[in-house]
Structures are given as C-alpha cells and as structure tokens.
Design a protein around this motif. Structure first.
Motif, PDB file in Angstrom:
ATOM      1  N   GLY A   2     -99.860  46.587  12.417  1.00 37.26           N
ATOM      2  CA  GLY A   2    -100.351  45.376  11.775  1.00 37.26           C
ATOM      3  C   GLY A   2    -101.832  45.181  12.010  1.00 37.26           C
ATOM      4  O   GLY A   2    -102.315  45.245  13.137  1.00 37.26           O
ATOM      5  N   SER A  51    -103.428  42.129  14.454  1.00 37.77           N
ATOM      6  CA  SER A  51    -102.406  41.640  15.360  1.00 37.77           C
ATOM      7  C   SER A  51    -102.824  41.945  16.786  1.00 37.77           C
ATOM      8  O   SER A  51    -103.188  43.061  17.119  1.00 37.77           O
ATOM      9  N   TYR A  69     -95.947  44.064  13.986  1.00 38.67           N
ATOM     10  CA  TYR A  69     -96.245  43.835  12.568  1.00 38.67           C
ATOM     11  C   TYR A  69     -95.844  42.421  12.184  1.00 38.67           C
ATOM     12  O   TYR A  69     -94.767  41.951  12.517  1.00 38.67           O
ATOM     13  N   ARG A  70     -96.714  41.741  11.477  1.00 37.69           N
ATOM     14  CA  ARG A  70     -96.429  40.421  10.945  1.00 37.69           C
ATOM     15  C   ARG A  70     -96.708  40.460   9.440  1.00 37.69           C
ATOM     16  O   ARG A  70     -97.829  40.753   9.040  1.00 37.69           O
ATOM     17  N   PRO A  71     -95.696  40.188   8.637  1.00 35.58           N
ATOM     18  CA  PRO A  71     -95.931  40.215   7.192  1.00 35.58           C
ATOM     19  C   PRO A  71     -96.882  39.091   6.796  1.00 35.58           C
ATOM     20  O   PRO A  71     -96.979  38.079   7.488  1.00 35.58           O
ATOM     21  N   PRO A  72     -97.584  39.268   5.697  1.00 36.80           N
ATOM     22  CA  PRO A  72     -98.500  38.211   5.261  1.00 36.80           C
ATOM     23  C   PRO A  72     -97.712  36.961   4.875  1.00 36.80           C
ATOM     24  O   PRO A  72     -96.538  37.041   4.521  1.00 36.80           O
ATOM     25  N   PRO A  73     -98.342  35.799   4.925  1.00 34.37           N
ATOM     26  CA  PRO A  73     -97.622  34.573   4.557  1.00 34.37           C
ATOM     27  C   PRO A  73     -97.262  34.568   3.079  1.00 34.37           C
ATOM     28  O   PRO A  73     -97.952  35.173   2.258  1.00 34.37           O
ATOM     29  N   PRO A  88     -96.874  33.215  -0.691  1.00 37.10           N
ATOM     30  CA  PRO A  88     -97.725  32.357  -1.509  1.00 37.10           C
ATOM     31  C   PRO A  88     -97.060  30.998  -1.711  1.00 37.10           C
ATOM     32  O   PRO A  88     -95.835  30.884  -1.624  1.00 37.10           O
ATOM     33  N   ASN A 138     -87.561  30.958   3.683  1.00 35.81           N
ATOM     34  CA  ASN A 138     -88.795  30.564   3.014  1.00 35.81           C
ATOM     35  C   ASN A 138     -89.002  29.074   3.252  1.00 35.81           C
ATOM     36  O   ASN A 138     -88.329  28.235   2.651  1.00 35.81           O
TER      37      ASN A 138
END
Length: 107
Positions: A13, A16, A21-25, A27, A99
C-alpha cells in the motif's frame, strides 16, 4: 494506472505506515438509490401484471419473452433492494466491510 516496480510489494500500500494494504475510500453517493430502485422495481411488476392479461396474444405472436423479461426485471430489482438493505444494516451495526455512505441517504 501505475504499475509496480519490479521487486516492490503492491500489497504494502502506498503511503501506509504499517505496511498493510488499505483500499482507497469509496466515492460519495451522488444519487438516491432508493428513489431509483423502488420505482423501477414497481414498474417491472406493473408491466408483468399487465402482460398477464395478454398471455394468449403473447403466445400467438411467439412473444412470451416480454412476460419473462418483466418478471426477471422485478426479481432483479428485489435482489438489488435486498443487497442495499443488507449494506444499510451492516453499516448501522458498524461492520468494517459495509458501505458507510448508505447511511447518509435520506428517504
């Protein structure tokens, strides 16, 4: 799209600090899913019910696909609303995989 350099770990990531790994926020939600999915599902159901009165004509013209298409549209709408409801419930319970933006929609 950027490609990782040879020898680099794409799972680490970018940016980080702990290497995880952190997925993107996600939308932001820009439209009311509820205001589109419910009327759309109701329209498919209405079309299905109306076509039930015309089954002999549909059979004579070999056009029964219209009836089954309306039924499939209705069932798909119900499935979509179920997934949306599950996401809202999971977000209310604070699940990490949910979500959270589903909570911001107002009916």
């Amino acid at each position: 799209m950027t490609h990782p350099r040879p020898g680099s770990d794409p799972a680490a990531g970018a940016g980080s600090t702990d290497g995880a790994y952190r997925p993107p926020p996600l939308p932001p939600v820009t439209t009311g899913v509820w205001h589109i999915a419910v009327p759309g599902t109701a329209a498919w159901l209405l079309a299905f019910v109306v076509l039930l009165f015309f089954i002999p004509e549909l059979q004579a013209d070999d056009a029964m696909i219209w009836l089954w298409t309306c039924l499939a549209g209705f069932v798909t709408g119900l499935l979509g609303l179920s997934v949306y409801g599950w996401q809202r419930r999971a977000a209310r319970l604070g699940k990490r995989s949910a979500n959270q933006m589903a909570l911001t929609e107002r009916f």
